[in-house]
Each structure stands twice: as C-alpha cells, then as structure tokens.
Scaffold this active site. Structure first.
Site, short mmCIF file in Angstrom:
data_model
loop_
_atom_site.label_atom_id
_atom_site.label_comp_id
_atom_site.label_asym_id
_atom_site.label_seq_id
_atom_site.Cartn_x
_atom_site.Cartn_y
_atom_site.Cartn_z
N ARG A 255 -43.28 -76.90 2.27
CA ARG A 255 -43.37 -75.45 2.10
C ARG A 255 -42.03 -74.87 1.68
O ARG A 255 -40.99 -75.21 2.25
CB ARG A 255 -43.83 -74.80 3.41
N ARG A 270 -39.20 -73.48 11.59
CA ARG A 270 -39.69 -73.25 10.23
C ARG A 270 -38.83 -74.05 9.26
O ARG A 270 -37.65 -73.74 9.09
CB ARG A 270 -39.63 -71.75 9.88
N GLU A 342 -46.07 -69.32 17.57
CA GLU A 342 -47.19 -70.06 16.99
C GLU A 342 -46.98 -71.57 17.02
O GLU A 342 -45.92 -72.08 16.64
CB GLU A 342 -47.42 -69.62 15.54
N SER A 345 -53.28 -73.49 14.87
CA SER A 345 -54.12 -72.44 14.34
C SER A 345 -55.43 -73.07 13.90
O SER A 345 -55.42 -74.21 13.41
CB SER A 345 -53.37 -71.82 13.16
N ARG A 383 -42.95 -78.33 15.27
CA ARG A 383 -43.11 -77.31 16.30
C ARG A 383 -43.49 -77.90 17.66
O ARG A 383 -43.08 -77.40 18.71
CB ARG A 383 -44.16 -76.29 15.88
#
Length: 415
Positions: A255, A270, A342, A345, A383
């Site tokens: 990403r 991130r 987070e 998900s 994460r």
RNA sequence: GGAGAGGUGCAGGAGUGGUUGAACUGGCUUGUCUCGAAAACAAGUGAACCGCAAGGUUCCGCGAGUUCGAAUCUCGCUCUCUCCGCCA
C-alpha cells in the site's frame, strides 16, 4: 457496481445512499439520463442490425442483385455511425455507474467515522505499556532505519524473535481458519486492472490509488489477498450446492499510504508492506448476512484466544468504502495510546463485487443470479505484532507469549 | 526470450465467406420401460441486453479491419500446449 435496473427503480434512495456514504460527485439523475440515451441507441443499433441481417439473408445462394448490395451498403454506413455513438455513451455510462457505491444495509449507522457504533467489548482497558516501536527497536527486533536505506520510509525489517513471532501468529491463524473449513490459498501478488477495479479498488490512473502499479504492464501489486481471491471465480457460474466457497488467502499487502503520517501511524501500525491472512467467502444472497456474523465470530475467537482486549464497531456509512454493504471493525485496546485501534475488519459486499466480475450462482431450479461475496481479516501481521507487543510486556521487560502461540514458537513462554 | 501449434457450447470435437447459435459424440435433466437400477428409446439442455408478450439483437479467446454479409479472410493483442534458451 449496482444493478442498473435497481437504480432505475430506486433513484432517490440510491442518491441518498451515495450522499450518506460521502460520495458527493455521484448524480443518479445524470446516470439515468445516460442510461436512457444508451437504451435508445441500443435499440436503433439492434434495428439496423436486424435490417442488415434480413438484407443479407435475401442474398444467400444465388447471385446477389445490385439493389440489395446497395441497400446493404447504406445500412452499413448508418450502422457504423450509430455504433460509434453508442460506444461513446456506453463508456461514459460505465464510468459513472462504477462510481456509485453499494447500498448500505438499514442497520448501518448513518454518518462519518464518529457515527460508528460499538456493539461488543472484550477485556480490560489497561494502561502503561512501552510503545511497540521503541520497545522492539531497543530489543533489535525491528529496523526501520535500514528499511528506509534499502527501500524508503515506512519499510522495515523484522529480526530474530519478532520475525519468529510473526511466523507463529501466521501458523496459529492458518490452523484456526483451516479448522473452520477455509481452504488455504497462496495467491498472485499482482493482478490486472480489471481484477483490481472489479474488487472495488481505485484504477491505477487515479491519483487516489493506494496501489503500486508496474510500469509498462497491466499489473498492480495487491493491497490485500481479497483482490486475487475475488477474481478467482470471475466469469464463473457456481452451482448453488457448492456454496458457500470459503477461502483463506495469505499474501503480502502493498500500500502506498500516500499522505498517511502522524502519531497514530507510528511504527508497524501503517506501513507500505505487511503480511495478512484474509478470509473470503462466495455465498448465496440469503446466507451472506449470517456468514458475515460468522466471520466476525472467527476474528473475535482469534483475539479472545490471545487474550487481547478489543471492541467491535459497526462502521458508519461514511467510512464503509465503495463495495461494502456493512462492515465490522475489530479494534484492539491500545494501552499505549489509551484508545481502540483498528486490527481487523470484515465486510459483506453483497453482489457489488460479483456484478463487477460477473460471478454468479446457478440455483437448483436452473436460474442464474449474482452471488454475494464477503471478506474478513484473520490476522494482519504487522498490526497483530503491535497488539501483542503492547499487551504482553512483563515487569522485567520481556514479552510473554500468548499460550495459544507457544506451540508455534518452539514452546517458548517468554521472548 | 526464440521457434512452432492451437483457442468453437458443460466436456470432447466438426465447420466450404451466405440454409451454423452452431454437425457429431459424451455428460446432465426429464419421460417411456422396470419391483428398482442398468441398458435402450424419446425429448430437452449456454449467457447478456431490450420487450408485458410475441419477438428482436449480441456473444465461436479479445480488439480492429476487409465485405452487402465473417466462427470462416487480414492485422494486433492475449492465453494454452510443444521444442529450445534461461533459471529458484
């Protein structure tokens, strides 16, 4: 994308839904105007083709009469101008309809990020841990400096016990999902444009694109295994009896994270590249809501078994992204930041992705219709490591390995 | 990367530029027969769009082109297979 017939019949609620989701540029009125033009043109083209076909049918066999040939030539000219017009309108229509987000379910809260609703909570909101980046760097487990030297900012090396811990979490999660009837898949790490946009990710031409593209090739690096897993059954019609199809894809995720920076994106939280195990389900429309709950349960099961405190939120419309009709986020409690952050998900994308990539179900009675797709994170490795590093610090500065992970790291209890 | 061959319906597999949405074989579904099954026989069996319907249009890897007319001819692309090269 949505079914154009649905849009025609529900113009107002589709427009409202787009606005609720923060899609300010969507104009359903304009879309339907183009749709009308397109249908008229399609009809004209069809009629011209019918005339052409009838005309040439008359010429079968014997020597064609000059008059018929001349008529055919006239049709040909007229047809080609109409077809050209139709192509243009269709292309414009296609861009517009692809920009319309999926319909959110009624039980999704309306509003921005702050409107999301907590629906479950697990564990204590503890405090007083050392930040994962400082901790792991001090133990020589994590090296962002050399990552930057070799690749750039937000690239990193995992070393020693932390790298081993990543493998342990991965193995544990694989075990967890395969026991629950997910078929493990190793997937392509690059996909073509059709697969990327069909899954609901921005086209490479877009400056909002979060994906890395390969120059000179119709390929982009995947941002999640969800992308190649969605494309896996593109253009297929799956027998109802074979559904649901449950896959777990493991892959690195790439990403660009353009513009992302700041306190809460520190360290591994991130990054440009991380590994992830993603659950993916192809299901009948009537079963997707229940499967969505099941995906959430599996995610909760993984984190409960590691004794990481978390809560689950029902994501509000403004934060859903284009393909999801409903999305749950599982956020772990960060004792460092004193807030939930987070971790995983899971989304029910109903028939939105399926329509893009033409993935259908053949019912027992022979009828064919779009199926539903769902995705959910089993574990997102970077994460997950943050959560474990923050929660499992012992008083003497070590890391206590969650019991369920010990079999995957040589039985060690402390790192 | 080089050379060659090929991509047709659920599968195999025909196909002369016009009667091929597609022969033929198999598969599958239904029916007949049977106590039941097998066999045999018969019928049926892709998708998309427009339309209340009747019906129409499109799809023979994808895209352009030639032609009154293309699965059939030409060009580009793509994928598969075989051989060579390279390689974890």
């Amino acid at each position: 994308m949505l079914d154009i017939r649905f849009i025609r019949e529900n113009q107002d609620i589709v427009q409202k839904n787009a606005e609720n989701r923060g899609y300010r540029d969507v104009s359903i009125a304009k879309l339907l105007e183009l749709d009308g033009q397109k249908r008229i043109l399609q009809q004209e083209v069809d009629e011209l083709r019918e005339r052409r076909n009838q005309n040439s049918a008359k010429m079968k066999g014997g020597k064609p009469e000059q008059e018929l040939i001349d008529e055919g030539k006239r049709i040909k000219v007229e047809l080609s101008t109409r077809e050209e017009y139709l192509t243009g309108v269709s292309a414009e229509f296609q861009v517009m309809i692809e920009g319309v987000p999926n319909m959110a379910f009624d039980d999704v809260p309306v509003g921005g990020e702050e409107a999301s609703i907590e629906i479950k909570q697990f564990g204590e909101q503890d405090t007083g841990a050392v930040d994962h980046l400082d901790y792991a760097t001090a133990r020589d487990w994590l090296d962002f400096e050399r990552g930057a030297k070799v690749a750039g900012a937000k690239f990193y090396y995992l070393k020693g016990d932390l790298a081993l811990l990543e493998q342990a979490v991965t193995q544990y999660a694989i075990q967890f999902v395969t026991e629950r009837n997910f078929t493990l898949m190793s997937v392509p790490h690059m996909v073509n444009q059709r697969t990327m946009t069909g899954t609901g990710f921005a086209p490479r031409s877009s400056d909002q694109s979060d994906e890395y593209s390969i120059e000179g090739e119709d390929l982009s690096l995947i941002a999640t295994a969800e992308i190649p897993l969605t494309g896996y059954h593109a253009d297929e019609i799956i027998d109802e009896a074979d559904l649901p199809l449950r896959y777990a894809g493991i892959s690195p995720c790439y990403r660009r994270e353009a513009g992302a920076a700041g306190k809460f994106t520190r360290g591994l939280f991130r990054v440009h590249q991380f590994n992830k195990l993603e659950m993916y389900v192809f299901a009948t429309p009537e079963s997707s809501a229940a499967i969505h709950e099941e995906l959430l349960q599996i995610e909760e099961g993984i984190w409960q078994s590691m004794e990481i405190p978390y809560h689950v939120i029902n994501i509000a419309t403004g934060d859903l992204g284009a393909p999801a009709a409903k999305k749950y986020d599982l956020e772990y409690w960060s004792p460092v930041d004193g807030m939930y952050r987070e971790l995983t998900s899971c989304s029910n994308c109903t028939d939105f992705q399926a329509r893009n990539l033409n993935i259908r179900v053949r019912r027992a009675d022979g009828k064919v219709e779009m199926l539903h797709t769902l995705n959910g994170t089993a574990v997102s490795l970077a994460r997950s490591l943050v959560a474990i590093l923050e929660h499992c610090q012992t008083e003497d500065g070590k890391i206590r390995v969650p019991e369920v992970l010990r079999p995957y790291i040589g039985g060690r209890e402390v790192l």
